[in-house]
Design a protein around this motif. Structure first.
Motif, PDB file in Angstrom:
ATOM      1  N   ARG A 120      -0.387  -4.356 -62.542  1.00  0.00           N
ATOM      2  CA  ARG A 120       0.893  -5.056 -62.711  1.00  0.00           C
ATOM      3  C   ARG A 120       1.394  -5.086 -64.149  1.00  0.00           C
ATOM      4  O   ARG A 120       2.589  -5.016 -64.399  1.00  0.00           O
ATOM      5  N   GLU A 121       0.528  -5.222 -65.109  1.00  0.00           N
ATOM      6  CA  GLU A 121       0.952  -5.385 -66.502  1.00  0.00           C
ATOM      7  C   GLU A 121       1.134  -4.059 -67.226  1.00  0.00           C
ATOM      8  O   GLU A 121       1.455  -4.032 -68.410  1.00  0.00           O
ATOM      9  N   PHE A 145       7.147   1.495 -62.952  1.00  0.00           N
ATOM     10  CA  PHE A 145       7.227   2.918 -62.623  1.00  0.00           C
ATOM     11  C   PHE A 145       8.489   3.506 -63.260  1.00  0.00           C
ATOM     12  O   PHE A 145       9.596   3.208 -62.835  1.00  0.00           O
ATOM     13  N   ILE A 146       8.300   4.329 -64.290  1.00  0.00           N
ATOM     14  CA  ILE A 146       9.427   4.910 -65.021  1.00  0.00           C
ATOM     15  C   ILE A 146       9.378   6.430 -64.857  1.00  0.00           C
ATOM     16  O   ILE A 146       8.380   7.072 -65.205  1.00  0.00           O
ATOM     17  N   ARG A 147      10.444   7.000 -64.345  1.00  0.00           N
ATOM     18  CA  ARG A 147      10.499   8.454 -64.147  1.00  0.00           C
ATOM     19  C   ARG A 147      11.363   9.083 -65.240  1.00  0.00           C
ATOM     20  O   ARG A 147      12.385   8.518 -65.645  1.00  0.00           O
ATOM     21  N   TYR A 148      10.928  10.249 -65.705  1.00  0.00           N
ATOM     22  CA  TYR A 148      11.679  10.948 -66.739  1.00  0.00           C
ATOM     23  C   TYR A 148      12.165  12.291 -66.195  1.00  0.00           C
ATOM     24  O   TYR A 148      11.580  12.845 -65.247  1.00  0.00           O
ATOM     25  N   PRO A 149      13.246  12.866 -66.744  1.00  0.00           N
ATOM     26  CA  PRO A 149      13.779  14.133 -66.237  1.00  0.00           C
ATOM     27  C   PRO A 149      12.727  15.235 -66.281  1.00  0.00           C
ATOM     28  O   PRO A 149      11.866  15.273 -67.160  1.00  0.00           O
ATOM     29  N   HIS A 150      12.829  16.135 -65.341  1.00  0.00           N
ATOM     30  CA  HIS A 150      11.825  17.177 -65.144  1.00  0.00           C
ATOM     31  C   HIS A 150      11.546  17.956 -66.435  1.00  0.00           C
ATOM     32  O   HIS A 150      12.455  18.510 -67.048  1.00  0.00           O
ATOM     33  N   LEU A 151      10.273  17.936 -66.864  1.00  0.00           N
ATOM     34  CA  LEU A 151       9.755  18.683 -68.016  1.00  0.00           C
ATOM     35  C   LEU A 151      10.349  18.251 -69.353  1.00  0.00           C
ATOM     36  O   LEU A 151      10.170  18.945 -70.358  1.00  0.00           O
ATOM     37  N   ALA A 165       3.707  -2.058 -73.468  1.00  0.00           N
ATOM     38  CA  ALA A 165       2.588  -2.268 -72.551  1.00  0.00           C
ATOM     39  C   ALA A 165       1.285  -1.814 -73.204  1.00  0.00           C
ATOM     40  O   ALA A 165       1.248  -0.811 -73.924  1.00  0.00           O
ATOM     41  N   GLN A 166       0.221  -2.532 -72.939  1.00  0.00           N
ATOM     42  CA  GLN A 166      -1.057  -2.193 -73.547  1.00  0.00           C
ATOM     43  C   GLN A 166      -1.656  -0.932 -72.916  1.00  0.00           C
ATOM     44  O   GLN A 166      -2.244  -0.101 -73.602  1.00  0.00           O
ATOM     45  N   ARG A 167      -1.471  -0.777 -71.609  1.00  0.00           N
ATOM     46  CA  ARG A 167      -2.046   0.377 -70.920  1.00  0.00           C
ATOM     47  C   ARG A 167      -0.926   1.233 -70.351  1.00  0.00           C
ATOM     48  O   ARG A 167      -0.085   0.756 -69.591  1.00  0.00           O
ATOM     49  N   LYS A 168      -0.913   2.509 -70.727  1.00  0.00           N
ATOM     50  CA  LYS A 168       0.147   3.436 -70.331  1.00  0.00           C
ATOM     51  C   LYS A 168      -0.486   4.667 -69.692  1.00  0.00           C
ATOM     52  O   LYS A 168      -1.514   5.167 -70.148  1.00  0.00           O
ATOM     53  N   LEU A 169       0.162   5.170 -68.646  1.00  0.00           N
ATOM     54  CA  LEU A 169      -0.328   6.341 -67.925  1.00  0.00           C
ATOM     55  C   LEU A 169       0.828   7.295 -67.659  1.00  0.00           C
ATOM     56  O   LEU A 169       1.842   6.904 -67.071  1.00  0.00           O
TER      57      LEU A 169
END
Length: 387
Positions: A120-121, A145-151, A165-169
């Motif tokens: 959640r965080e 959930f953040i989406r970025y333009p393709h490539l 945010a402390q943890r990013k993926l």
């Protein structure tokens, strides 16, 4: 309620989006029998032509004799076989990462990796054309959930810089399954190292195909980057490897976290050990049979040269996935059916698998195809374009 479902299904048919399951009679091959008819097929992800290889068939039989058929339990109870353990060690060595963990499917691997590492965080950054399993995993994690333009690395950089945010993926396909193009792996990893984020690469369509040894999309990295703590690598074993399953490879703490918290790992019966036993042979074939990747490259170049003059756009791809863009779903279905009449099977791909207005024929090549097969498909498409 049944009437509502029937009406929705009828609407799906009218929109050209209805799907049916072809029944394959026999093993995967460029020449197959489907629903009683013979076809030249360009619809399989058996990129190296290993799914019916005699050595793998014998390895399956040997695995059954040694380990039986079923695993009987989850990996955490009593289902973790010696075959599973040996394969995990071999896969880690093959891709150059410290540890690997087996899963029954790539979908399960992505769900476990994402949901075990973020919550959640936390924040997930995803390429807009990612596979559905990555998107579903992001939603299940409850992270932002953040989406970025393709490539688009510039857009991703701005989004990473804007979060506290402390943890990013960051999650991305390595080879995109519908467009066949490749993620800028080195650039993604550089951004993740700069912003202290994890990078999860889904290399389902690159493993076995790309790189001198077939070790996948990591071939573009410098050797010292392979051991970066930010890198998490997922690949499937039912495509180029010719068998079934998937694995995640990463640093030991990541793998241990997946063992402890990966729900799709801990709460399911382990895959049959005979599959893991066969995959040990598959890894040897992938590494030793470089001619299969060379054959794929030749066939890909020949097909692209043949199809360039067509009125439909051939998307840029150097992989065995060659998408021929038709735009509208009905046009993709029309070409699909017209090719079937000529004994050629190329699937029409329509929304929601691809965005609206981006329907296409998805031509999948295998090292088991021949130049004659490529020329036959090309001639049929040119004939359809003329008429």
């Amino acid at each position: 309620m049944l009437a509502d479902l029937s009406e929705a299904l009828q609407q799906r048919q009218q929109q050209g989006l209805y799907r049916s399951r072809p029944v394959l009679e026999g093993p995967q091959s460029p020449h197959v029998t489907i629903d009683g008819r013979e076809f030249l097929a360009f619809c399989s992800n058996d990129y190296l032509g290993l799914a019916n290889h005699p050595a793998l068939i014998e390895a399956i039989a040997e695995g059954a004799r040694r380990y039986g058929v079923g695993s009987g339990a989850s990996h955490l109870i009593s289902g973790h076989s010696q075959a599973h353990h040996m394969l995990e060690q071999a896969l880690a060595a093959f891709v150059g990462l410290p540890r690997a963990l087996l899963f029954s499917t790539g979908y399960m691997a992505n769900l476990a990796a994402v949901t075990a590492l973020v919550g959640r965080e936390d924040v997930i950054f995803a390429d807009r054309l990612n596979h559905a399993s990555l998107n579903d995993a992001a939603l299940l994690s409850r992270a932002r959930f953040i989406r970025y333009p393709h490539l688009d690395l510039v857009a991703l950089e701005k989004r990473l810089a804007a979060t506290d945010a402390q943890r990013k993926l960051v999650i991305s396909d390595a080879v995109f399954s519908m467009d066949g193009d490749q993620a800028p792996v080195a650039g993604l990893l550089a951004l993740c190292r700069r912003f202290d984020a994890w990078l999860l690469l889904d290399d389902a369509h690159g493993f076995g195909v790309l790189g001198e040894r077939g070790s996948g999309s990591l071939y573009s990295l410098q050797q010292e980057e392979w051991s970066a703590p930010h890198l998490i690598y997922m690949a499937t074993l039912g495509k180029a490897a010719g068998v079934s399953g998937a694995f995640v490879a990463a640093q030991a703490p990541v793998i241990e976290t997946l063992i402890q918290h990966g729900r799709t790992y801990g709460y399911t019966t382990a895959a049959a050990p005979l599959l893991a036993h066969a995959l040990l042979t598959s890894l040897q074939l992938i590494e030793q049979h470089s001619w299969r990747r060379e054959q794929l490259a030749r066939l890909t170049g020949r097909l692209r040269n043949n199809l360039q003059p067509l009125p439909w756009q051939l998307l840029p791809s150097e992989t065995p996935i060659q998408p021929l863009l038709t735009g509208e779903s009905q046009e993709a279905v029309r070409l699909d059916l017209a090719l079937r009449e000529q004994g050629i099977w190329v699937p029409a791909i329509r929304p929601p698998t691809v965005p609206e207005g981006r329907a296409r024929l998805r031509i999948s090549l295998s090292a088991a195809h021949t130049e004659t097969d490529i020329d036959r498909l090309s001639a049929a498409l040119h004939a359809l374009a003329r008429h």
